[in-house]
Write an enzyme that holds these catalytic residues in place. Structure first.
Site, PDB file in Angstrom:
ATOM      1  CG  HIS A  62      -1.931  -0.925   1.209  1.00  0.00           C
ATOM      2  ND1 HIS A  62      -2.554  -1.398   0.128  1.00  0.00           N
ATOM      3  CD2 HIS A  62      -1.873  -2.245   2.171  1.00  0.00           C
ATOM      4  CE1 HIS A  62      -3.429  -2.948   0.783  1.00  0.00           C
ATOM      5  NE2 HIS A  62      -3.149  -3.210   1.906  1.00  0.00           N
TER       6      HIS A  62
HETATM    7  N1  Q9C Z   1     -12.049  -3.342   8.066  1.00  0.00           N
HETATM    8  C1  Q9C Z   1      -1.966  -5.195   4.754  1.00  0.00           C
HETATM    9  O1  Q9C Z   1      -2.836  -5.903   4.712  1.00  0.00           O
HETATM   10  N2  Q9C Z   1      -7.478  -1.842   7.382  1.00  0.00           N
HETATM   11  N3  Q9C Z   1      -2.780  -3.963   5.045  1.00  0.00           N
HETATM   12  C2  Q9C Z   1      -9.172  -1.387   6.737  1.00  0.00           C
HETATM   13  C3  Q9C Z   1     -11.141  -2.148   7.042  1.00  0.00           C
HETATM   14  C4  Q9C Z   1      -6.540  -1.175   6.739  1.00  0.00           C
HETATM   15  C5  Q9C Z   1      -3.605  -4.072   5.484  1.00  0.00           C
HETATM   16  C6  Q9C Z   1     -10.246  -1.776   7.397  1.00  0.00           C
HETATM   17  C7  Q9C Z   1      -6.479  -2.884   6.769  1.00  0.00           C
HETATM   18  C8  Q9C Z   1      -4.556  -2.288   5.693  1.00  0.00           C
HETATM   19  C9  Q9C Z   1      -0.881  -4.757   4.318  1.00  0.00           C
HETATM   20 ZN    ZN Z   2      -3.855  -7.480   3.130  1.00  0.00          ZN
END
Ligand code: Q9C
Ligand code: ZN
Length: 647
Positions: free
Chosen positions: A135
């Site tokens: 990300h």
């Molecule tokens: N329930 C990686 O897996 N929060 N990042 C989302 C939705 C952020 C994930 C909330 C998730 C980031 C590397």
């Molecule tokens: Zn992820």
């Protein structure tokens, strides 16, 4: 040559210092759980373990701005309140005084892995890292990610090794928008991501995560987004995506290196993904990728927040990288309606850019009646919803068996002297035989077909068959005389079925005959002459059928005038290993064995098959023949479906 595992304990240092339910799942235990899993199963000691070193500022500069790097560096000296305040400037990010060190180790680990693979020190490998990377953007942290480890690895491979075609497979359940932005207009990096999308209502809520984002300028067609619009996607949905979207494009692209953004939040039990794919699925996804880029795969950990599911999935991937056979896939091999719609939307968006999709456009034939929820019921027994899936997870994962690899990998029994076959090292000649009386009893079924000298070979072949069924031998090649080939196959099938009722045998008879359909279990098709046609045959027909059928054994019979080139035979054998856990017995008529033995043995032994040659588009006749079969067979074999009508 083996598998590298890149790690450093220091990467467990960064952790959340304040209350934040969104960020607390990205915890140090993720790494220790994955590593413990590898240790418990004896996988770590089979790897070349490399200790991660920090990426230099110059290396970070391949992707990130100097100002952003300086800003992250500064976090080393901030106190908790300042860290918290800075974190809030980004979306789903936390900083810790050790973040800079950990993030440099994570990036450095990815670069070291690329070095290890591209210098030929190892075939492939996994970097176990945190923080994750996909990300992260040129000047922004995002979604737990600080530096974009995989994007840095790709830039490094281009800059230091002059690579011109790199495939990034992002199977994390979130969209790696950071990678997409970095390579948006770059045709040398093909970026594939599937992700939970729910029509834009899932994080990070971006329109550019949808299937119609295909890249810009020179990079058009080199960004491939497959949005999942429902939760609960499982093994069949993931396989369908690989067979009908990723692999056709990947073969046409012909990468020199495959980077995997290996997030395991797309696996069952994960609180973020809410998907249903079991850990074994990642063994299959990995093995399917191993036919690309000469097997040069660098996987870098991204997400994965259910510790047990994460550990299991990591083990599945590593054992496959090490060359172990794939475990069976659980569950009905039926993609759900929503998955088929998503797959079709990517195909529609990408068709202008990819010949392999242009030859793949299928008539809309039937619609799947399966919803993800329905299928999860089957997989998890009594659980009616995803929330309950958590409870059912542990017993399911407990059942998961990591079977030991057979002691003998590939064996050969031949009517032709061994020296004439140029077999690769590690492939053994079968000397054992079943008892003479037993051989004669089987041969009596086809008395006229077996000459006296064939009997000794038959005894050895039966012994190979037993070895494969008992797990002593992974797979084998047998040769027969022209006269005895058909009778030998008949005896093999009879014996296989006699040993245990309801054994499923996939019998591939390659011998140059016309297209015909006798039943849902018996049909034939002409062999395509173009590479595009041949790949469509394997990816669009043979593998979906094999995965749907879930055979215990594949009999691959190459009769006289089979017409298969070496590279084709090798690719077919290499890819058929996945759905059958490696248990292939190839029976080759002796006329062609001298030419075929070596490449066939190499493929069965786990080596990446040679290239089919330049991509050539399937002819209209080839497309028609495949469509004819698919149209009639897909009622029974649901993985053949590539198109779904709109809801
Ligand atoms: N329930 C990686 O897996 N929060 N990042 C989302 C939705 C952020 C994930 C909330 C998730 C980031 C590397
Ligand atoms: Zn992820």
């Amino acid at each position: 040559m083996g598998t590298a595992l890149v790690y450093h304990e220091d990467m467990t240092a960064t952790r959340l210092l304040w209350d934040d339910p969104e960020c607390e799942i990205e915890c140090p235990e993720r790494l220790t759980a994955a590593l413990d899993g590898l240790r418990q199963r004896g996988l770590e000691e089979r790897c070349l373990c490399l200790s991660a070193c920090e990426a230099s500022e110059e290396e970070l500069g391949l992707v990130h701005s100097p100002e952003y790097i300086a800003l992250v560096q500064k976090t080393q000296t901030l106190d908790k309140e300042e860290l918290h305040a800075l974190s809030k400037q980004y979306n789903a990010v936390y900083f810790h005084p050790d973040t800079f060190h950990c993030a440099r180790l994570a990036a450095g680990a990815a670069l070291q892995l690329v070095d290890a693979v591209l210098t030929g020190a190892v075939h492939n490998g996994l970097a176990l890292v945190r923080p994750p990377g996909h990300h992260s953007q040129r000047a922004a942290a995002n979604g737990f990610c600080v530096f974009n480890n995989v994007a840095l690895a790709a830039k490094h491979a281009k800059q230091k090794y002059g690579l011109q075609r790199i495939l990034i497979v992002d199977w994390d359940v979130h969209h790696g928008q950071g990678i997409q932005y970095i390579f948006n207009d770059d045709p040398s990096v093909l970026y594939f991501s599937w992700h939970r999308y729910e029509h834009g209502s899932f994080w990070p809520f971006l329109p550019e995560s949808d299937a119609d984002a295909v890249g810009q300028g020179q990079g058009q067609g080199f960004t491939v987004n497959l949005p999942w619009n429902q939760v609960g996607m499982g093994n069949a949905d993931y396989l369908a995506a690989f067979l009908h979207v990723l692999l056709p494009l990947a073969f046409e692209f012909d990468p020199e290196l495959v980077l995997v953004s290996a997030g395991f939040d797309s696996a069952i039990g994960d609180p973020e993904g809410q998907m249903q794919a079991t850990p074994e699925c990642f063994a299959h996804l990995t093995q399917l990728l191993q036919v690309l880029a000469g097997g040069r795969i660098c996987a870098v950990l991204e997400g994965g927040y259910h510790l047990e599911s994460l550990a299991q999935s990591v083990c599945m991937m590593v054992q496959t990288l090490l060359g172990d056979p794939t475990p069976p896939l659980l569950g009905l091999m039926v993609p759900c309606q929503s998955a088929l719609e998503s797959i079709q939307s990517v195909q529609t968006a990408q068709t202008p850019y990819w010949t392999s999709l242009q030859q793949n456009v299928a008539p809309v034939l039937s619609s799947s009646t399966h919803s993800p929820e329905e299928r999860s019921l089957r997989l998890l027994g009594e659980s009616p919803t995803c929330a309950v899936a958590e409870d059912s997870l542990s017993p399911l994962l407990d059942q998961l068996c990591l079977r030991p690899a057979p002691p003998i990998c590939t064996a050969v029994a031949s009517t032709v002297p061994g020296a004439a076959l140029c077999l690769p090292p590690g492939v053994l000649h079968q000397e054992g035989s079943v008892l003479r009386e037993e051989t004669e009893a089987w041969a009596r079924l086809h008395k006229s077909r077996f000459q006296d000298e064939d009997l000794a070979t038959l005894g050895k072949i039966l012994c190979l068959l037993d070895g494969i069924m008992d797990g002593q031998i992974r797979n084998a090649i047998a040769t027969t005389t022209a006269l005895a080939t058909a009778a030998t196959l008949d005896v093999l099938i009879q014996r296989c079925l006699a040993r245990r009722a309801q054994r499923r045998i996939l019998w591939l008879n390659i011998r140059g005959k016309d297209a015909a359909i006798q039943s849902m279990f018996h049909f034939s098709t002409p062999l395509p002459q173009t590479t595009g046609g041949f790949l469509s045959l394997i990816l669009g027909l043979v593998l979906p059928l094999a995965y749907g059928f879930q055979p215990d054994m594949v009999l691959m019979a190459l009769g006289p005038a089979h017409g298969l080139q070496n590279a084709q035979a090798a690719l077919l054998a290499a890819m058929l290993r996945s759905p059958v856990g490696g248990r292939i017995l190839a029976v080759v008529e002796e006329e062609s064995i001298r030419l075929l033995a070596r490449s066939l043995a190499q493929a069965l032994h786990g080596e990446t098959p040679p290239s089919l040659g330049p991509f050539s588009k399937a002819t209209p006749e080839e497309i028609q023949a495949l469509m004819f079969l698919k149209a009639r067979l897909e009622a029974r074999w649901k993985l053949l479906q590539v198109a779904a009508p709109p809801p």
